[in-house]
Write a protein that holds these residues in place. Structure first.
Motif, mmCIF file in Angstrom:
data_model
loop_
_atom_site.group_PDB
_atom_site.id
_atom_site.type_symbol
_atom_site.label_atom_id
_atom_site.label_comp_id
_atom_site.label_asym_id
_atom_site.label_seq_id
_atom_site.Cartn_x
_atom_site.Cartn_y
_atom_site.Cartn_z
ATOM 1 N N LEU A 223 0.825 -1.203 0.000
ATOM 2 C CA LEU A 223 0.000 0.000 0.000
ATOM 3 C C LEU A 223 0.866 1.262 0.000
ATOM 4 N N LEU A 224 1.965 1.227 0.759
ATOM 5 C CA LEU A 224 2.844 2.395 0.829
ATOM 6 C C LEU A 224 3.624 2.583 -0.467
ATOM 7 N N THR A 227 1.359 4.192 -2.739
ATOM 8 C CA THR A 227 1.127 5.572 -2.350
ATOM 9 C C THR A 227 2.242 6.496 -2.830
ATOM 10 N N TYR A 228 3.478 6.056 -2.649
ATOM 11 C CA TYR A 228 4.604 6.964 -2.847
ATOM 12 C C TYR A 228 5.452 6.670 -4.086
ATOM 13 N N ASP A 244 3.567 5.742 9.018
ATOM 14 C CA ASP A 244 3.004 5.117 7.821
ATOM 15 C C ASP A 244 3.032 3.599 7.937
ATOM 16 N N ALA A 249 -2.915 1.806 5.478
ATOM 17 C CA ALA A 249 -4.182 2.120 4.803
ATOM 18 C C ALA A 249 -4.556 3.577 5.030
ATOM 19 N N TYR A 252 -2.443 5.722 2.797
ATOM 20 C CA TYR A 252 -2.913 5.592 1.407
ATOM 21 C C TYR A 252 -4.113 6.507 1.162
ATOM 22 N N PHE A 263 -2.530 11.107 -7.230
ATOM 23 C CA PHE A 263 -3.005 9.755 -6.921
ATOM 24 C C PHE A 263 -3.645 9.116 -8.148
ATOM 25 N N ARG A 267 -2.516 5.743 -10.333
ATOM 26 C CA ARG A 267 -3.403 4.609 -10.583
ATOM 27 C C ARG A 267 -3.489 4.325 -12.093
ATOM 28 N N LEU A 336 -3.226 -0.816 -6.413
ATOM 29 C CA LEU A 336 -1.899 -0.952 -5.796
ATOM 30 C C LEU A 336 -0.838 -0.484 -6.787
#
Length: 376
Positions: A223-224, A227-228, A244, A249, A252, A263, A267, A336
């Motif tokens: 998830l991280l 995110t990054y 984090d 979650a 995120y 974001f 994706r 993800l």
């Protein structure tokens, strides 16, 4: 719908082609058998055998490695695992052939699917790597074949074990169960499917309580990373803050709300890495050659043609069922991050739908050719 004698010959021909191609890639090409994750899986298998299990990745593939280490002399374990990959991957050719026949009711399409899966570059490439993809592909395709054959308990077992091999494929089982509930009404089929899955779940819980396995803890870091990082150049060694790591979650969702355009871009980038025509390496440590990108890019026209074939077969619940793994994998990895080796478990289903999109004139010509050589 039992196979006729000509169809048996067609099935065996496709599997023989697939076997020869996989043997050539594994034993005659200069391509390696190991990847970075291979050594992590081996360490997990050693942890299972020593009574000190690790939680690096899901437990399914390390369990198979541990069994191989128990049955095979240490110096032959690697080769034995390659042979297991080849057996699994060649079996997928046969299952895909019969799945196509069950969905389209046409042995000409089935022969086309058999050849597609036997020679598709993504399937050949992943079969020589000691990673979880081939094992996940086998149990996923096996589970869907058992489902369409009406063996629901066994289908539940296979699909549940698929989730144990690759957690991102675990949602396939509940979505298939929901489809059964809608299409066939809640009844014996649904109860049987869930009963088979429950048996796997209970077995895993008992193994964890006895200290034989540890629940995988890689969802938080994944998830991280999503995110990054961008999926085209992921740095798997990046450091995350303790906050984090404690609440991945939350991190995120917080990032998505505070940086919606970034974001969304990440994706969409993940979706492109999954199905796009020109993938990047996905790993900051290496890069893909032009030839590799071209070959992997075949997945984009394949998934587009498969959409046409899905429309042609969506009248039946069986057609919808075969599409479930494609939709699940796409949704999960878009949320993800994506890497080039994430699509092989669903490629057989993509190729089944792609073949179903072939024009009727092609099918008739192929049927005549197969009849001439007694393969129908």
């Amino acid at each position: 719908m039992p196979l006729q004698s000509g169809q048996h010959r067609a099935l065996l021909f496709c599997m023989l082609v697939g076997l020869c191609a996989r043997l050539a890639v594994a034993f005659l090409s200069p391509l390696p058998w190991h990847s970075t994750d291979t050594f992590a899986y081996m360490a997990m298998a050693d942890g299972i055998l020593s009574g000190h299990p690790l939680s690096t990745f899901p437990n399914g593939y390390p369990l198979l490695i541990a069994i191989a280490k128990l049955l095979v002399p240490p110096q032959h374990v690697t080769v034995a695992l390659i042979w297991l990959n080849i057996a699994f991957s060649t079996s997928i050719v046969g299952f895909a052939y019969d799945l196509s026949r069950l969905v389209t009711r046409d042995s000409s399409y089935a022969f086309l699917v058999g050849l597609f899966v036997a020679l598709y570059p993504g399937q050949l490439n992943i079969s020589r790597l000691l990673l979880s993809e081939t094992t996940a592909s086998f149990f996923l395709v096996l589970g869907m074949w058992l489902l369409l054959r009406g063996w629901f308990v066994s289908a539940g077992l296979a699909l549940a074990f698929t989730g144990l091999v690759r957690t991102t494929l675990a949602p396939v089982l509940p979505v298939v169960a929901l489809l059964l509930a809608i299409a066939l009404r809640p009844g014996r089929e649904l109860v049987s499917l869930l009963g088979g899955a429950l048996a796997v779940w209970v077995g895993v819980q008992v193994a964890e309580l006895r200290g034989l396995l540890q629940t995988s803890d890689n969802l938080g870091p994944n998830l991280l990373i999503a995110t990054y990082s961008q999926s085209d150049r992921i740095d798997y060694r990046m450091a995350f803050t303790p906050g984090d790591l404690a609440h991945p979650a939350r991190a995120y969702v917080r990032f998505a709300l505070s940086n919606p355009l970034v974001f969304l871009g990440r994706r969409l980038g993940s979706l492109w890495q999954l199905w796009g025509a020109w993938p990047a390496s996905g790993d900051i440590r290496d890069d893909l050659s032009t030839v590799s990108r071209l070959v992997m890019g075949l997945r984009m026209p394949a998934i587009m043609v498969a959409g046409v074939g899905f429309y042609a077969t969506a009248a039946s619940w069986q057609g919808w069922a075969l599409a479930v793994p494609i939709f699940v994998l796409t949704a999960v990895h878009t949320a993800l991050f994506s890497y080039w080796r994430f699509t092989p478990p669903v490629e057989p289903f993509v190729l089944i739908f792609a073949a179903a999109a072939a024009p009727a004139s092609w099918r008739d010509a192929l049927a005549r050719a197969l009849h001439a050589v007694k393969l129908v």
